[in-house]
Structure formats: structure tokens, C-alpha cells
Design an enzyme around this catalytic site. Sequence first.
Site, PDB file in Angstrom:
ATOM      1  N   ASP A 132      48.248  27.517  83.680  1.00 57.60           N
ATOM      2  CA  ASP A 132      47.428  27.708  84.888  1.00 57.60           C
ATOM      3  C   ASP A 132      46.000  28.195  84.590  1.00 57.60           C
ATOM      4  OD1 ASP A 132      49.795  27.081  86.160  1.00 57.60           O
ATOM      5  OD2 ASP A 132      50.292  29.163  86.648  1.00 57.60           O
ATOM      6  N   HIS A 256      56.605  19.146  86.015  1.00 50.30           N
ATOM      7  CA  HIS A 256      56.794  19.875  84.749  1.00 50.30           C
ATOM      8  C   HIS A 256      56.405  19.083  83.510  1.00 50.30           C
ATOM      9  CE1 HIS A 256      58.952  22.489  87.502  1.00 50.30           C
ATOM     10  NE2 HIS A 256      58.775  23.440  86.602  1.00 50.30           N
ATOM     11  N   ARG A 259      53.907  20.847  81.546  1.00 51.24           N
ATOM     12  CA  ARG A 259      54.241  22.008  80.708  1.00 51.24           C
ATOM     13  C   ARG A 259      54.801  21.611  79.339  1.00 51.24           C
ATOM     14  NH1 ARG A 259      56.485  25.927  84.725  1.00 51.24           N
ATOM     15  NH2 ARG A 259      58.273  26.290  83.384  1.00 51.24           N
TER      16      ARG A 259
HETATM   17  O1  F6P Z   1      52.807  29.175  85.758  1.00 54.03           O
HETATM   18  C1  F6P Z   1      53.122  27.901  85.283  1.00 54.03           C
HETATM   19  C2  F6P Z   1      53.726  27.055  86.380  1.00 54.03           C
HETATM   20  O2  F6P Z   1      54.007  25.780  85.821  1.00 54.03           O
HETATM   21  C3  F6P Z   1      52.891  26.915  87.648  1.00 54.03           C
HETATM   22  O3  F6P Z   1      51.842  25.994  87.501  1.00 54.03           O
HETATM   23  C4  F6P Z   1      53.935  26.508  88.641  1.00 54.03           C
HETATM   24  O4  F6P Z   1      53.548  26.894  89.951  1.00 54.03           O
HETATM   25  C5  F6P Z   1      55.146  27.281  88.189  1.00 54.03           C
HETATM   26  O5  F6P Z   1      54.930  27.620  86.826  1.00 54.03           O
HETATM   27  C6  F6P Z   1      56.450  26.533  88.300  1.00 54.03           C
HETATM   28  O6  F6P Z   1      57.471  27.394  87.932  1.00 54.03           O
HETATM   29  P1  F6P Z   1      58.958  26.932  87.587  1.00 54.03           P
HETATM   30  O7  F6P Z   1      58.954  26.232  86.265  1.00 54.03           O
HETATM   31  O8  F6P Z   1      59.730  28.196  87.558  1.00 54.03           O
HETATM   32  O9  F6P Z   1      59.383  25.984  88.672  1.00 54.03           O
END
Ligand code: F6P
Length: 326
Positions: A132, A256, A259
Site C-alpha cells: 500500500d 491479490h 501481492r
Molecule cells: O495491506 C495490503 C492489502 O493487500 C490491502 O491493499 C488490502 O486492502 C488488504 O491488504 C487485503 O487484506 P486481506 O489479504 O486480508 O484480504
Amino acid sequence: MDLQPSLTIGILTSGGDAPGMNACIRSIVRTGLANNARVLGVYNGYEGLIDGEYRPLGARDVGGILQRGGTILQTRRSSRFMEKTGQRDAIRKMNEAGMDALIVVGGDGSLHGAQALHEQGVRVIGIPASIDNDIWGTNIAIGVDTAMNTIMDAVDKLRDTASSHSRAFLVETMGRNSGYLAVMAGIVCGAEVVLIPEVQSTVEEVAQSLENAYKRGKNHSIVIVAEGSGFRATELAKSLDDMDVGFKTRVTVLGHIQRGGSPTAYDRLVASRMGFKAVEALLAGQSGVMTGLKGRGIDLVPIADVIANKREVNMEYYEMAKVLAR
Ligand code: F6P
């Protein structure tokens, strides 16, 4: 004669995983070992800290992980650790294991946890990791560059279809309450519209921008919708289709995917440098500070300041993205 370890350092990853966490773990372990420290991997974030899920990490345990996304230590969002009792149990377990100090790699919530430990006398260093880029006190957090590249690759591909069909693609990006990823993605992807939490926009304004782009002769458009903007890309697309802006719309929620993946060279470098600096800081007797990239160097910033402030999006870049979308 064997030297006694100078220090036993625990390391945990917490909150959302971020590409580069593994590079950071590797750097901490090897820098620690080079300084005659013992390193304990704490599994499952603060949950594992409470439950005593600790394992010694040697140089070979962190071999072959530099290029891997995610975190070999696993991560959790721990509600137990937010309570005083969870923190107390964790400190007891750390003492039982002979852990002298802890390095926490994670985002804002993780740093709140680190500060709580510091205030109770635990030696702690924080390392910012979150796609983020909403953490104050550092130009960039671990994972941001990889996420940005993932968004860029995805939008480049979507643009092929957008331009072949003369469509407007609405691409929803992560970022929680921060518009950082969306604004920067807007610049590097050449988006026509960027919707972020920091700026209130209406459906009518978005429709107008797209219609203007159509009238200016553009054959497709990209709209970046930050997840915290208040818009849901799917609903916005329906409204835009009803309003007939010139382009038909399609939606992609990146989710995701942002990520994951192998960290970029930049993320590996920042992660390695911050891990190295964190161990150096511990050996120098520091506690309650976070590594932060400032200019060309890695500084140490009080975690108390980090969590008391929010890293704001630079609105000059938001305005620039609009100019470049002409
Ligand atoms: O903080 C990283 C993040 O990917 C945010 O961008 C998003 O809002 C959140 O985590 C999603 O969280 P989770 O993986 O718990 O759904």
C-alpha cells in the site's frame, strides 16, 4: 573454542504478505549470523509469537528464497496480540526462549504491535513492508515496486484488448485507504482517469472525462479505481454503460495478484538493505525504531512517530497523471 552468541534475535512477518519479505528474512538471518547472533524464525506472525512457534534459522535455511514472493515464516493478522494479555503471553514466551530482541517486518498494524512491545521493555526494530505504501517515515515500503510492476503488466495486457475493441477498461487496484498505488499506476499505465480515496469524484465526472477522451479521438481508455475510492469498478461500469460515454466498458479487479510474485530487483535491494540495517541497529543498542528509506540512505525513525502519522499521497503526481492523460 566456540563463541557464545552475542544476541538472540527473533524475526517475524506480519499483516499482508509483500514481495521482498523473504529477501528481508534472508538478509536478517545472514547479517545476524555474520555478527555471531543466533536467529529464531517466529512462524505465523504475532500469533506464533504468543504461541512460541520459534525455530532457529541457519544460513542454509534461507537459501533460495531471495527470489520468492510471500513469506517463508507465514503471516497472520492477529487480533489476540492487540490485547494486553496477548502481548504479555508473547513476552513470557520470548523470555523462555531466550530471545533478546525482535525484528518485525510488516505494515502499519504490525508496527503498532512492535511499539507496544517496545513500550514494555522489549528490544524491537520495525521494517516497513506493505504494497500500500501508506507507512510514514519511509519513501517506500518493501513490496510496493513489485505490486506496481504487476499492475503495469496487467494494464499493458488489458490495453491490447481495450484498443482492439475500442473499450474503456476499469481496473480496480488495492491500497486500502491510500491512493498511492492507483496514482502511480495511473502514471505508469497512462490511465485516463484515476479514482482515489483522497479525492471525492462523482459518476458524472468520470463519465464526462471518458466522453471527453472519446471526443478527443482516443480509441480506448483506462480507469484506475483504488479499492478505497468509494467506487466499486463493477457498479461504476454499469452506470457508465447506461450513460453511453462513447466506449463500452469492461472490468478487471486485480485483487491479490498484486501481492504475489517474484520481487523486483528494487524490492530485493530495499529488503536486503533494510534487513542489514535492522540488525546493525540492534547491535548498536537501538530499539523502538523503523528502517526508512530517505534519499539514498536507510535511516532509523522512531516507530512512535511512524504510527502517529499517515503517509499522504503526493497530489502533484495525481495532477500530473491528469495532464499526461490528454
Ligand atoms: O495491506 C495490503 C492489502 O493487500 C490491502 O491493499 C488490502 O486492502 C488488504 O491488504 C487485503 O487484506 P486481506 O489479504 O486480508 O484480504
